[in-house]
Write a protein that holds these residues in place. Structure first.
Motif, PDB file in Angstrom:
ATOM      1  N   VAL A 199      47.451  24.169  21.604  1.00 53.94           N
ATOM      2  CA  VAL A 199      48.672  23.451  22.110  1.00 53.94           C
ATOM      3  C   VAL A 199      48.435  22.745  23.539  1.00 53.94           C
ATOM      4  CG1 VAL A 199      51.000  23.424  22.563  1.00 53.94           C
ATOM      5  CG2 VAL A 199      50.121  24.560  20.544  1.00 53.94           C
ATOM      6  N   ASP A 200      47.854  23.695  24.308  1.00 54.42           N
ATOM      7  CA  ASP A 200      47.767  23.019  25.912  1.00 54.42           C
ATOM      8  C   ASP A 200      46.843  21.920  25.595  1.00 54.42           C
ATOM      9  OD1 ASP A 200      48.101  26.207  27.492  1.00 54.42           O
ATOM     10  OD2 ASP A 200      47.429  26.240  25.279  1.00 54.42           O
ATOM     11  N   THR A 201      45.759  22.047  25.056  1.00 53.49           N
ATOM     12  CA  THR A 201      44.950  20.718  25.327  1.00 53.49           C
ATOM     13  C   THR A 201      45.500  19.310  24.555  1.00 53.49           C
ATOM     14  OG1 THR A 201      42.960  22.461  25.360  1.00 53.49           O
ATOM     15  CG2 THR A 201      42.663  20.092  24.767  1.00 53.49           C
ATOM     16  N   GLY A 248      52.789  27.560  20.171  1.00 50.13           N
ATOM     17  CA  GLY A 248      51.558  28.070  20.499  1.00 50.13           C
ATOM     18  C   GLY A 248      51.874  29.493  20.801  1.00 50.13           C
ATOM     19  N   ASN A 249      51.668  29.546  22.363  1.00 49.77           N
ATOM     20  CA  ASN A 249      52.126  31.001  22.856  1.00 49.77           C
ATOM     21  C   ASN A 249      52.971  30.594  24.018  1.00 49.77           C
ATOM     22  OD1 ASN A 249      50.303  30.427  25.242  1.00 49.77           O
ATOM     23  ND2 ASN A 249      49.073  31.944  24.640  1.00 49.77           N
ATOM     24  N   ILE A 250      53.402  31.696  24.844  1.00 54.82           N
ATOM     25  CA  ILE A 250      54.349  31.363  25.735  1.00 54.82           C
ATOM     26  C   ILE A 250      53.933  30.492  26.841  1.00 54.82           C
ATOM     27  CG2 ILE A 250      54.052  33.589  27.031  1.00 54.82           C
ATOM     28  CD1 ILE A 250      57.526  32.135  26.211  1.00 54.82           C
ATOM     29  N   ALA A 293      53.281  27.709  38.005  1.00 55.90           N
ATOM     30  CA  ALA A 293      52.933  26.491  38.272  1.00 55.90           C
ATOM     31  C   ALA A 293      53.048  25.537  37.049  1.00 55.90           C
ATOM     32  CB  ALA A 293      51.728  26.137  39.195  1.00 55.90           C
ATOM     33  N   GLN A 294      52.790  26.151  35.992  1.00 49.35           N
ATOM     34  CA  GLN A 294      52.641  25.224  34.765  1.00 49.35           C
ATOM     35  C   GLN A 294      54.074  25.223  34.052  1.00 49.35           C
ATOM     36  OE1 GLN A 294      49.521  26.250  32.021  1.00 49.35           O
ATOM     37  NE2 GLN A 294      47.864  25.921  33.679  1.00 49.35           N
ATOM     38  N   VAL A 295      54.780  26.445  34.484  1.00 48.29           N
ATOM     39  CA  VAL A 295      56.155  26.555  33.726  1.00 48.29           C
ATOM     40  C   VAL A 295      57.215  25.482  34.781  1.00 48.29           C
ATOM     41  CG1 VAL A 295      57.094  28.363  34.562  1.00 48.29           C
ATOM     42  CG2 VAL A 295      57.818  27.721  32.363  1.00 48.29           C
ATOM     43  N   ARG A 402      27.545  32.268  29.193  1.00 48.02           N
ATOM     44  CA  ARG A 402      27.188  30.723  29.619  1.00 48.02           C
ATOM     45  C   ARG A 402      28.101  29.783  29.462  1.00 48.02           C
ATOM     46  NH1 ARG A 402      21.896  31.427  31.631  1.00 48.02           N
ATOM     47  NH2 ARG A 402      22.142  29.366  32.312  1.00 48.02           N
ATOM     48  N   GLN A 403      28.471  29.029  30.389  1.00 48.51           N
ATOM     49  CA  GLN A 403      29.404  27.802  29.986  1.00 48.51           C
ATOM     50  C   GLN A 403      28.844  26.866  29.429  1.00 48.51           C
ATOM     51  OE1 GLN A 403      32.348  26.109  31.108  1.00 48.51           O
ATOM     52  NE2 GLN A 403      31.557  24.017  30.973  1.00 48.51           N
ATOM     53  N   GLU A 404      27.422  26.535  29.536  1.00 53.88           N
ATOM     54  CA  GLU A 404      26.757  25.556  28.834  1.00 53.88           C
ATOM     55  C   GLU A 404      26.496  25.887  27.554  1.00 53.88           C
ATOM     56  OE1 GLU A 404      25.503  27.137  31.254  1.00 53.88           O
ATOM     57  OE2 GLU A 404      23.452  28.009  30.918  1.00 53.88           O
ATOM     58  N   TYR A 408      31.836  32.968  25.999  1.00 55.60           N
ATOM     59  CA  TYR A 408      32.831  33.645  26.979  1.00 55.60           C
ATOM     60  C   TYR A 408      33.134  35.261  26.574  1.00 55.60           C
ATOM     61  CZ  TYR A 408      36.736  33.244  24.176  1.00 55.60           C
ATOM     62  OH  TYR A 408      37.954  33.484  22.934  1.00 55.60           O
ATOM     63  N   TRP A 409      33.297  35.949  27.679  1.00 54.72           N
ATOM     64  CA  TRP A 409      33.829  37.573  27.294  1.00 54.72           C
ATOM     65  C   TRP A 409      35.224  37.268  26.923  1.00 54.72           C
ATOM     66  CZ3 TRP A 409      30.931  41.035  25.894  1.00 54.72           C
ATOM     67  CH2 TRP A 409      29.599  41.191  26.549  1.00 54.72           C
ATOM     68  N   GLN A 410      35.650  37.335  25.642  1.00 55.80           N
ATOM     69  CA  GLN A 410      36.992  37.456  24.968  1.00 55.80           C
ATOM     70  C   GLN A 410      37.234  38.785  25.083  1.00 55.80           C
ATOM     71  OE1 GLN A 410      37.267  36.733  20.879  1.00 55.80           O
ATOM     72  NE2 GLN A 410      39.303  35.634  21.101  1.00 55.80           N
ATOM     73  N   ILE A 411      38.706  38.663  25.436  1.00 61.71           N
ATOM     74  CA  ILE A 411      39.334  40.189  25.891  1.00 61.71           C
ATOM     75  C   ILE A 411      40.559  40.304  24.751  1.00 61.71           C
ATOM     76  CG2 ILE A 411      38.643  40.636  28.231  1.00 61.71           C
ATOM     77  CD1 ILE A 411      41.158  39.492  28.882  1.00 61.71           C
ATOM     78  N   LEU A 412      40.263  41.486  23.741  1.00 58.53           N
ATOM     79  CA  LEU A 412      41.114  41.748  22.636  1.00 58.53           C
ATOM     80  C   LEU A 412      41.681  42.968  22.884  1.00 58.53           C
ATOM     81  CD1 LEU A 412      38.313  40.311  21.581  1.00 58.53           C
ATOM     82  CD2 LEU A 412      39.670  39.754  19.647  1.00 58.53           C
ATOM     83  N   PRO A 418      43.523  38.862  20.392  1.00 57.24           N
ATOM     84  CA  PRO A 418      42.994  38.454  21.526  1.00 57.24           C
ATOM     85  C   PRO A 418      44.430  38.474  22.718  1.00 57.24           C
ATOM     86  CG  PRO A 418      42.607  36.594  20.092  1.00 57.24           C
ATOM     87  CD  PRO A 418      43.281  37.919  19.315  1.00 57.24           C
ATOM     88  N   LEU A 419      44.017  39.038  23.849  1.00 59.59           N
ATOM     89  CA  LEU A 419      45.186  39.154  24.662  1.00 59.59           C
ATOM     90  C   LEU A 419      45.539  37.711  25.485  1.00 59.59           C
ATOM     91  CD1 LEU A 419      43.973  41.934  27.178  1.00 59.59           C
ATOM     92  CD2 LEU A 419      45.264  42.144  25.288  1.00 59.59           C
ATOM     93  N   GLN A 420      46.886  37.699  25.764  1.00 62.19           N
ATOM     94  CA  GLN A 420      47.190  36.276  26.341  1.00 62.19           C
ATOM     95  C   GLN A 420      47.218  36.270  27.842  1.00 62.19           C
ATOM     96  OE1 GLN A 420      51.049  35.240  24.512  1.00 62.19           O
ATOM     97  NE2 GLN A 420      50.317  35.374  22.628  1.00 62.19           N
TER      98      GLN A 420
END
Ligand code: B12
Length: 441
Positions: A199-201, A248-250, A293-295, A402-404, A408-412, A418-420
């Motif tokens: 949604v954000d994108t 999406g999410n909050i 800042a985003q809300v 690595r970005q390229e 990424y290290w996903q946290i769940l 997945p954590l929000q």
């Protein structure tokens, strides 16, 4: 008899914009959130963030002196790397020897520079950026696009690429049609998403499309396609709304609201009011500078497209900074199970670490990682990188995301949610199992 179609289409433009603001009863809570964000802006220990400045500028109440000081800090940060022209850097490659500030390994700074340019346009009176800045942003977009051609996605992300197009549009700068078409194609093929939440994108891209169309910066054929694409995106957002009003999410809900605001659909789309109500019910979720800042803009009924049409000269100097209340200390201890997983094909084992970590009851996930590293420094190590969103986990047990390679290290939280929020903001429950998983996005 119903209203004639022409009138229906014109209705959003004829109705006063106030319809798209949150109910008057919420003014106190919105004001407090703005004041807390202002307090964070006044803290010299925090790096200046263009998204935060934008939010302060899009609000309806101000502290002009503090905002001016913040702008100066932003200018100090951005002037040095981008104040100088691109010439001498070659066109497709960085010359690392001649560039001390942008190394060849670094991805383009498309998103950050875009937000800074948007910020400049939001000052009163708007500051026209140094030509070099616009050239840099166009250059970054091209670099991103080259990546896109090679790997099928921009070097940074479609979110940043969308922000880049949006910022140039708000400054009324044209980009090549191909740059815009790439976004259209990605949206059409559902390629904007990653990690589940798109949604954000999609919203950032829809804002860019709306701007290009409204400012007539593209030909009529392309403009018509952009209008259809934006409409489709906002339909999808409305359809994807949960029974709780969240899209999406909050944290992505404010972005969906920006699209409804920018397109004028906020006047007619029922999902708008429901999503706004969901935000107001969950304002406590917006506790970090980046999320506040985003809300904040949408809580004032504004989108990033309103940047260019801000009335100067009638800004009420009525906001005073408020300190964030410290989080309540919880007495006692808790235990958290910490698991590290690497499901990628090149990992020798799926589960690389699994220990129970005792921590104080109010510990965040970051505290848990620190305690684990202090207890067995040979078995558990990690690194973070500071970002405007907070500390971003980059390395665990010596394995670097690595970005390229787009990992990424996903946290769940176990078994698989997945954590929000990030490691510094998440406070695990007693007995909870947290997973750090090297994932692809
Ligand atoms: C792209 C993106 C990612 C990419 C970033 C990589 C890349 N090369 O772009 C990936 C997929 C890796 C990612 C990961 C995560 N993300 Co993310 N991400 C985004 C997104 C869509 C755009 C960020 C961006 O480019 N901003 C523009 C640039 C200019 O700003 P920036 O601050 O410099 O951006 C950098 C940091 O924000 C960082 N980053 C990205 N996400 C997150 C999340 C956290 C908590 C931190 C500290 C940093 C961080 O990567 C960006 C690029 O370098 C935002 C959407 C949004 N509304 O902001 C979500 C968003 C920031 N992410 C979010 C979350 C929750 C996460 C994860 C915690 C998810 C998870 N459970 O693992 C992880 C981070 C875990 C960790 N290792 O610490 C939330 C944060 C909400 C909050 N409460 O703060 C957002 C708002 C999405 C959402 N609607 O829920 N993300």
């Amino acid at each position: 008899m119903g209203l004639p179609l022409v009138l229906l289409l014109l209705l959003p433009a004829l109705l006063p914009a106030r319809c798209c603001e949150p109910p008057a009863g919420s003014a106190g809570a919105v004001r407090a959130l703005g004041a807390r964000l202002l307090g964070l802006a006044g803290d010299p220990a925090r790096d200046p963030d263009p998204a935060l400045y934008l939010a302060l500028r899009l609000a309806r109440e101000h502290d002009p002196r503090l905002e001016r000081r913040y702008l100066e800090r932003l200018q100090d940060t951005f002037q040095h790397p981008y104040g100088r022209s691109l010439q001498g850097h070659g066109h497709s490659r960085w010359d690392a020897e001649h560039s001390t500030y942008v190394s060849r390994e670094e991805p383009p700074h498309t998103g950050r520079l875009a937000l800074y340019l948007l910020g400049l346009q939001a000052t009163c009176p708007p500051l026209s950026p140094h030509r070099a800045l616009v050239t840099w942003l166009k250059y970054y977009l091209e670099e991103d696009w080259t990546g896109s051609r090679r790997q099928g996605h921009p070097v940074t992300s479609y979110y940043q690429y969308g922000l880049g197009v949006l910022a140039l549009c708000v400054h009324r700068k044209r980009v090549r049609e191909e740059v815009v078409r790439r976004l259209l194609t990605a949206q059409h093929h559902g390629r904007l998403g990653h990690g589940g939440n798109t949604v954000d994108t999609e919203a950032v891209v829809a804002l860019a499309f709306t701007c290009l169309e409204q400012r007539r910066l593209v030909g009529t054929g392309l403009a018509a396609q952009l209008r259809v694409a934006t409409h489709e995106a906002s339909r999808n957002m409305a359809k994807g709304q949960g029974p709780d009003g969240i899209i999406g999410n909050i944290y992505s809900t404010p972005w969906a609201l920006q699209v409804f605001l920018a397109t004028g659909e906020c006047q007619t789309e029922p999902a708008f009011g429901q999503a706004m109500a969901a935000l107001l019910e969950n304002l406590e979720a917006f506790g970090t500078a980046a999320t506040m800042a985003q809300v904040l803009p949408v809580l004032h009924g504004r989108s990033y497209l309103d940047i260019a049409s801000q009335p100067c000269g009638e800004e009420p100097d009525t906001l005073t900074p408020l300190d964030m209340e410290p989080l309540a200390e919880v007495p006692g201890n808790k235990t958290v199970e910490l698991v590290v997983e690497c499901p990628l094909p090149w990992c020798y084992e799926l589960r690389l670490y699994d220990r129970v970590v005792p921590v104080p009851a109010s510990a965040s996930l970051l505290d848990v990682l620190r305690v684990a590293a202090a207890r067995d420094p040979r078995d558990f190590r990690f690194h973070t990188q500071d970002t405007p969103q907070g500390p971003f986990l980059t390395q665990v047990l010596g394995l670097e995301a690595r970005q390229e390679k787009r990992n990424y290290w996903q946290i769940l939280t176990a078994p698989n949610t997945p954590l929000q929020m990030g490691i510094a903001d998440y406070r695990p429950q007693d007995g909870e199992t947290l997973i750090l998983r090297l994932s692809e996005w």
